[in-house]
Design an enzyme around this catalytic site. Structure first.
Site, short mmCIF file in Angstrom:
data_model
loop_
_atom_site.label_atom_id
_atom_site.label_comp_id
_atom_site.label_asym_id
_atom_site.label_seq_id
_atom_site.Cartn_x
_atom_site.Cartn_y
_atom_site.Cartn_z
N TYR A 1 77.63 79.38 77.93
CA TYR A 1 78.91 80.10 77.88
C TYR A 1 79.03 81.16 78.97
O TYR A 1 80.10 81.35 79.53
CB TYR A 1 79.09 80.77 76.51
CG TYR A 1 79.35 79.76 75.42
CD1 TYR A 1 80.64 79.33 75.15
CD2 TYR A 1 78.31 79.18 74.71
CE1 TYR A 1 80.90 78.37 74.19
CE2 TYR A 1 78.55 78.21 73.74
CZ TYR A 1 79.85 77.82 73.48
OH TYR A 1 80.10 76.85 72.54
N HIS B 1 73.28 72.59 61.95
CA HIS B 1 74.08 73.59 62.66
C HIS B 1 74.28 74.78 61.72
O HIS B 1 75.39 75.15 61.37
CB HIS B 1 75.40 72.99 63.14
CG HIS B 1 76.06 73.75 64.26
ND1 HIS B 1 76.49 73.15 65.42
CD2 HIS B 1 76.36 75.06 64.41
CE1 HIS B 1 77.04 74.05 66.22
NE2 HIS B 1 76.99 75.22 65.62
N GLU C 1 70.97 75.20 68.57
CA GLU C 1 70.70 76.60 68.89
C GLU C 1 69.74 77.28 67.92
O GLU C 1 70.12 78.23 67.22
CB GLU C 1 72.02 77.39 68.94
CG GLU C 1 73.04 76.81 69.90
CD GLU C 1 74.20 77.74 70.15
OE1 GLU C 1 74.27 78.81 69.54
OE2 GLU C 1 75.06 77.39 70.98
N GLU D 1 77.82 72.00 74.52
CA GLU D 1 78.88 72.97 74.24
C GLU D 1 79.16 73.77 75.48
O GLU D 1 78.25 74.24 76.16
CB GLU D 1 78.47 73.99 73.16
CG GLU D 1 78.56 73.51 71.75
CD GLU D 1 78.13 74.58 70.75
OE1 GLU D 1 78.34 75.79 70.99
OE2 GLU D 1 77.57 74.19 69.72
N ARG E 1 80.76 65.19 68.96
CA ARG E 1 79.57 65.84 68.42
C ARG E 1 79.98 66.64 67.18
O ARG E 1 80.83 67.52 67.26
CB ARG E 1 78.95 66.77 69.47
CG ARG E 1 77.83 67.61 68.93
CD ARG E 1 77.13 68.44 70.00
NE ARG E 1 76.09 69.21 69.34
CZ ARG E 1 76.04 70.53 69.30
NH1 ARG E 1 76.92 71.27 69.94
NH2 ARG E 1 75.09 71.15 68.64
N ASN F 1 73.83 74.27 75.65
CA ASN F 1 75.06 75.01 75.39
C ASN F 1 75.09 76.21 76.31
O ASN F 1 74.15 77.02 76.33
CB ASN F 1 75.10 75.52 73.93
CG ASN F 1 75.21 74.40 72.93
OD1 ASN F 1 75.34 73.23 73.31
ND2 ASN F 1 75.18 74.74 71.65
#
Ligand code: GCO
Length: 480
Positions: free
Chosen positions: A304, A128, A173, A378, A84, A302
């Site tokens: 985290y 991005h 995002e 991600e 990606r 994504n």
């Protein structure tokens, strides 16, 4: 009483499960003025004194622009099924609109061909965060024209690469682009205005909505999706005020994006909240939500860290309960405070490690929004890595993080969530936005500024996971 079966911690992934790695143009490419690339908002922002840690910038970054072949070979060695990456709009259309820069397209053509030669599926992110600066000068994402300009850019990229790209991701995002870019000012273009952030939120989603049919019309077999940064939001207590605070946090980060995309409407509570700010969501035109909610083929997630919050009026109670309470919040209008659970491990970003949050989030998406295929586009962690005297980077903490989170993905699959792939963030240490080069997310060490690459322990661990299509089950402490 446990049998050998229940003792076996090996988790097998479905045979078609896609293993990948991710990067982004501004974070790795460098060559910021080479071959006709124009300036982006991140060039401007990173060259603004004090905006980025150490005044770092992406002028050179990993110099991937000149080291592409070496990076492709690293990917081949890792044996990923997909890569990606994002294309830099200012390389392709330097002014944002109009003239196409063939040399910019040529660079990505070499990349796409290099991936295909190595049997790695290109997964292309169209945006991005590196908006051409001339568009920002005309209002950036706070104005509708930028969404139209994006649509024209998408058409150029789609016509150029067509079927050679396996998966298309419109935006990465959009929450960060809008709320960090125009709301808190932590990201480019560094504006602090809640009403503008809300307008940017809408125009980014509109840009996505305009891009989807263009991709479909240009490429018959296009698989189209969007990548959102989402989290699992928990209240610090069962007090109704804290429950409401968690709902607001979830509204801002998750629902302002998931609801329009999957339900074709903005959440009422968020519309009411942001009606105090101008222009806010008054920029929504009739018909926009139909565009935004057009069917897509997959969702990129994504993840985290989980988020635990209390109402700001309850900070003292939370402290008494043993939490570490943030002293403020980047969005004072939301009237909440983030909590850290003492004793829980954190990454170098200070983000709590809690892999169960990923499973909970995935189940929640399936239950509330969609059963579409999900790719974890991600997931990864920054740690204070170093090259040891033997010339190795023994990043066992990153290995543990990946193992726990990939296990959490497996838990979600077991629970019936349609997760079809996982991309580690990131292939390379790179320019970590406002943190510059101070945070290393790579599974490959990059020596800045020479650019020398050195695979870390986590690279070898991930390669074994890919080769065996398994991980050994692991759970982060306190995850249940
Ligand atoms: C984001 C971006 C990445 C970051 C990564 C670590 O999530 O902010 O997509 O570019 O580098 O997430 O912060």
């Amino acid at each position: 009483m446990t049998s050998s079966t229940t003792n076996d911690r090996t988790r097998h992934f479905p045979p078609t499960f896609l293993w990948g790695a991710a990067t982004a143009s501004y974070q790795i490419e460098g060559a910021s003025t080479v071959d006709g690339r124009g300036p982006s908002i991140w060039d401007t922002f990173s060259h603004t004194p004090g905006a980025v840690w150490n005044d770092d910038n992406g002028d050179v970054a990993c110099d991937h622009y000149h080291r592409m072949d070496e990076d492709l070979d690293l990917m081949a060695d890792l044996d990923i099924g997909a890569y990606r990456f994002s294309v830099a709009w200012p390389r392709i259309i330097p002014d944002g609109t109009g003239q196409v820069n063939q040399r910019g397209l040529d660079f990505y053509r070499r990349l796409v061909d290099g991936l295909r030669d190595r049997d790695i599926e290109p997964t292309l992110t169209l945006y991005h965060w590196d908006l051409p600066q001339p568009l920002e000068d005309r209002g950036g994402w706070t104005v509708r024209d930028t969404a139209e300009a994006f649509a024209a850019f998408v058409e150029v990229v789609a016509r150029t690469f067509g079927d050679d790209v396996e998966r298309w991701i419109t935006l990465n995002e959009p929450w960060c682009s809008s709320w960090l870019g125009y709301g808190s000012g932590h990201h480019a273009p560094g504006i602090r205005d809640i009403g503008m952030a809300a307008a940017a939120n809408h125009h980014l989603l509109l840009a996505h909505g305009l891009a989807v049919p263009i991709l479909r019309e240009t490429i018959a077999q296009a698989k189209v999706g969007i990548t959102l940064n989402l989290s699992d939001h928990r209240p610090g207590s069962e007090d109704p005020l804290d429950v409401a605070a968690a709902r607001r946090a979830d509204g801002n980060l998750n629902r302002l994006f998931l609801d329009p995309i999957f339900h074709g409407r903005y959440p009422e509570d968020m519309l009411a909240h942001y009606s105090k700010f101008s222009p806010g969501f008054s920029v929504v035109h009739e018909g926009d939500l139909e565009l935004i909610s057009r069917p897509i083929d997959f969702l990129g997630v994504n993840y985290y860290s989980p988020v635990t919050v209390v109402d700001e009026s309850r900070a003292t109670e939370a402290r008494t309960a043993g939490y570490i309470v943030a002293t403020g919040d980047q969005f004072p209008d939301l009237c909440l405070r983030g909590l850290e659970t003492p004793g829980r491990d954190r990454t170098a970003m200070d983000w709590e490690i809690q892999a169960a949050g990923l499973t909970a989030l995935l189940v929640h998406i399936r239950d509330e929004y969609s059963t579409l295929p999900i790719y974890i586009t991600e997931n990864g962690a920054a740690f204070d890595d170093y090259v040891d005297p033997n010339g190795r980077v023994l990043d066992f903490n990153r290995v543990a993080y990946l193992q726990e989170h990939i296990s959490a993905v497996h838990d979600a699959i077991d629970a019936g969530v349609n997760v079809q792939g996982y991309f580690v963030w990131s292939l390379l240490d790179n320019f970590e936005w406002a943190f510059g080069y101070s945070r290393r997310f790579g599974i490959v060490w990059v020596d800045f500024p020479t650019g020398t690459r050195l695979p870390k322990e986590s690279f070898h661990w991930y390669r074994d996971a890919i080769a065996s299509n398994t991980v050994q089950y692991a759970q982060s402490p306190g995850s249940r």
